[in-house]
Design a protein around this motif. Structure first.
Motif, PDB file in Angstrom:
ATOM      1  N   LEU A   1       0.814  -1.214   0.000  1.00 58.98           N
ATOM      2  CA  LEU A   1       0.000   0.000   0.000  1.00 58.98           C
ATOM      3  C   LEU A   1       0.849   1.266   0.000  1.00 58.98           C
ATOM      4  O   LEU A   1       1.856   1.365   0.703  1.00 58.98           O
ATOM      5  N   ARG A   2       0.401   2.232  -0.796  1.00 59.57           N
ATOM      6  CA  ARG A   2       0.938   3.588  -0.765  1.00 59.57           C
ATOM      7  C   ARG A   2      -0.055   4.569  -0.164  1.00 59.57           C
ATOM      8  O   ARG A   2       0.345   5.626   0.319  1.00 59.57           O
ATOM      9  N   GLU A   3      -1.331   4.230  -0.229  1.00 57.62           N
ATOM     10  CA  GLU A   3      -2.379   5.060   0.354  1.00 57.62           C
ATOM     11  C   GLU A   3      -3.330   4.167   1.143  1.00 57.62           C
ATOM     12  O   GLU A   3      -3.805   3.157   0.634  1.00 57.62           O
ATOM     13  N   LEU A   4      -3.601   4.573   2.380  1.00 59.47           N
ATOM     14  CA  LEU A   4      -4.524   3.827   3.237  1.00 59.47           C
ATOM     15  C   LEU A   4      -5.445   4.826   3.912  1.00 59.47           C
ATOM     16  O   LEU A   4      -4.989   5.733   4.616  1.00 59.47           O
ATOM     17  N   ALA A   5      -6.747   4.678   3.682  1.00 56.37           N
ATOM     18  CA  ALA A   5      -7.747   5.566   4.274  1.00 56.37           C
ATOM     19  C   ALA A   5      -8.838   4.717   4.913  1.00 56.37           C
ATOM     20  O   ALA A   5      -9.465   3.899   4.246  1.00 56.37           O
TER      21      ALA A   5
END
Length: 669
Positions: A499-503
């Motif tokens: 992952l590079r983005e986790l929301a």
């Protein structure tokens, strides 16, 4: 008196020299300041910073005092006309980021060489008068973003778009536009590749039909007797349908139309989505309600269900559109096969020439040629009888959990998905929605890069879907998931290690009053890591009448340490209303580096600094304290934005005594 006068002049001269030296020192400091990526600023960037610093006091002041409210210029011949368009765009973005873009500055910067104009960050400046300037001065615009401009009427929008025929990228999200604006776009913007009309509540899915061709608003006669290419809303509404003409579909590759108006009749949104899918062959990115059901309708060829809709709207029958798209698909495959055959024939010709020169030809080569011809004939026969239409979509939003299997057969090349799962416990023959979602994602195993899920159940129910798609994901968004003190967030990190983005936007755990989850003692050395993570957002919903969140999820601290300490590339962090202490987590992360660094004999081989690349951090409604915040500022040299609103441990006195550089913007309430 003359003596004092001379003395005053000397003092003024000395003061002037001191101010000049001070400006020189500040300029030298600015010239040595690194950019966001740590590199030294270029001369062009330094010049743009200098122009931005003097914009308000020099250029804008002179124009505002002498001309702004007294004259209306069709064009302004000023210093910015000599700048290349990309530098004007850079200057405008710089002023927007500083919140210094004004009406006068816009008048000066709307130059003919401008190719991109984004006013998303200042929608209040977008007025009918400004749109008149845009249409008169910037007719070469390729990209335009007017998101959120509520002051524009349909008539103003149509008149502005009529003059911008070169547009490739257009964003009208949140603007009160209707079907007349869509018809104007179809008639006048023939090169449009991207269109965003999300949150336009005056639009319905049926209003988007002109984008795919079909009948349009009739053209109004011009003074010389010829018909114009685009009619105004008033002209379109009073013209007779008999004078309407057909449109060609736009070459759209991206269409975003989520959260728009509702159709009056049930099923019309599905029919409109199916029509757009079949009539826009270049679509790769689509956000539209009813998309899953539309793909199921196309896959099962149940076009009889929407015949009443197509007849009412006056658009071509979906069966005819499907037949044309299928022929184009088969022809494309045949052309590809022809190119491959030609390459093989060229290679065989070279080999045959070699055997002729040697005086013999192998029987094996002859039999291989016959097998090749027979195989190609069978392939062509198969292509001719091909009945499954394949769409080229890559990025889709607005999907629902039902009929994902049909969607996967029609759109097999998906790399980004946004799925909404309903609150029904049982569905599809007794299967849970989570199982249906996992089965649907199985078709994209190994190729899905981005996944967004709105799920009302527990995180554990999503594990089957994350096990299928997690290893290939670089972006994951979870919304509405229910949590408890036993929710295993660490397993999500383990399954999605790229992952590079986790929301994550979830509800806080609900526990009985007086009970608390105790944090267990663990060794942080074995925690999973996300070494590529650059954006982290964990936001919990809260009630406004609560002064602070209930500290009930103590084991969440271990997850936070895992994410903050094991992700050295983090640039943006948002941790809102956490149901656990955050101040001790930040202190432990900041202290952990110093302890590990002391254990390394070679400083060059020390581990990367946690939070060293941080640029944006939001700690709304957390227990962070001012000493921890100061340590964070010392660690993160590239920090530009800090939001500690409603942090109850930070007092106004502490806030007023905080001595920081001007480049960091702080928000505190």
């Amino acid at each position: 008196m003359p003596l004092f006068r001379v003395l005053d002049e000397c003092c003024l001269a000395k003061a002037g020299r001191r101010r000049k030296r001070k400006r020189n020192v500040e300029w030298m400091k600015t010239s040595r300041r690194p950019d966001e990526d740590g590199s030294v600023l270029s001369l062009t960037r330094l010049c743009m910073l200098s122009v931005a610093d003097n914009m308000k006091e020099v250029w804008v002041k002179d124009y505002a005092d002498k001309y702004l409210d007294q004259y209306s210029f069709r064009h302004i011949m000023g210093p910015f006309n000599l700048l290349p368009g990309d530098l004007v765009e850079e200057l405008m973005l710089l002023l927007c980021s500083r919140k210094e873009l004004s009406r006068a500055a816009l008048h000066l910067l709307l130059v003919p060489q401008l190719r991109s104009l984004s006013l998303e960050s200042c929608p209040g400046l977008v007025t009918p008068a400004l749109c008149g300037h845009i249409s008169a001065r910037c007719q070469g615009l390729l990209n335009l973003d007017l998101s959120g401009a509520q002051q524009l009427s349909v008539k103003v929008l149509c008149e502005t778009l009529h003059s911008l025929s070169n547009l490739h990228w257009l964003c009208l999200a949140g603007i009160p536009c209707d079907r007349f604006v869509i018809k104007t776009i179809t008639l006048c913007c023939h090169l449009l590749r991207h269109l965003d009309v999300s949150r336009c509540h005056l639009l319905t899915p049926s209003a988007l039909l002109p984008l795919g061709g079909g009948p349009c608003c009739p053209s109004s006669p011009s003074p010389n007797g010829s018909s114009s290419h685009c009619a105004s809303p008033s002209q379109s509404s009073i013209s007779s349908p008999s004078s309407s003409s057909a449109l060609s579909p736009l070459p759209l590759r991206s269409l975003l139309a989520l959260d728009i108006g509702f159709e009056e009749k049930e099923g019309d949104s599905v029919a409109a989505a199916a029509y757009l899918l079949l009539s826009l062959p270049s679509l790769e990115r689509l956000a539209l309600e009813g998309l899953t059901q539309a793909c199921s309708l196309i896959e099962q060829k149940q076009f009889w269900q929407v015949e009443e809709f197509t007849s009412r709207e006056g658009v071509p029958r979906l069966e005819d559109l499907w037949r044309d798209r299928s022929k184009q698909q088969v022809n494309g495959w045949k052309q590809m096969r022809t190119r491959d055959r030609k390459e093989v024939e060229d290679e065989e010709e070279e080999g045959r020439g070699f055997w002729e020169e040697s005086g013999s030809e192998s029987e094996e080569n002859v039999s291989r040629d016959k097998e090749l011809v027979s195989s190609e004939d069978q392939t062509e026969e198969k292509l001719s009888s091909q009945s499954d239409l394949i769409l080229q979509l890559r990025d889709v939003r607005g999907l629902t959990c039902d009929s994902l299997d049909s969607f996967a057969r029609v759109c097999p090349s998906i790399s980004s998905l946004s799925v909404s799962v309903t609150d029904d416990d049982e569905s599809f023959g007794g299967q849970k929605q989570s199982s249906v979602l996992a089965a649907g994602l199985q078709s994209y195993s190994g190729q899905l890069r981005s996944l967004s899920v709105q799920f009302p159940g527990t995180l554990t129910d999503l594990f089957p879907a994350l096990k299928v798609s997690g290893p290939s994901l670089v972006s994951l968004t979870l919304e509405g998931v229910k949590t408890s003190t036993d929710t295993p967030l660490l397993e999500v990190i383990t399954m999605c290690h790229r992952l590079r983005e986790l929301a994550i936007s979830v509800e806080p755990p609900t526990i009985a009053r007086g009970t608390h989850d105790r944090e267990r003692i663990h060794d942080d050395g074995n925690l999973p890591k996300l070494p590529h993570l650059s954006s982290l957002s964990i936001n919990f919903s809260y009630e406004h009448n609560q002064p602070k969140p209930l500290m009930s999820w103590m084991s969440l601290k271990r997850v936070l340490r895992c994410l903050l300490n094991g992700s050295p590339l983090l640039q943006k962090v948002s941790l809102v209303s956490l149901p656990c202490p955050l101040d001790s987590v930040l202190l432990r992360v900041l202290f952990a580096f110093h302890r590990s660094w002391l254990q390394v004999s070679d400083p060059a081989g020390s581990p990367p600094l946690p939070l060293a690349r941080l640029q944006h951090i939001n700690l709304l409604r957390t227990d962070v304290t001012m000493p921890t915040l100061k340590k964070l500022l010392d660690r993160s040299k590239n920090l530009k934005y800090v939001d500690v609103s409603y942090c109850w441990n930070i007092s106004q006195r502490e806030w007023m005594t905080l001595n920081t550089s001007n480049k960091v913007k702080f928000v505190w309430v």
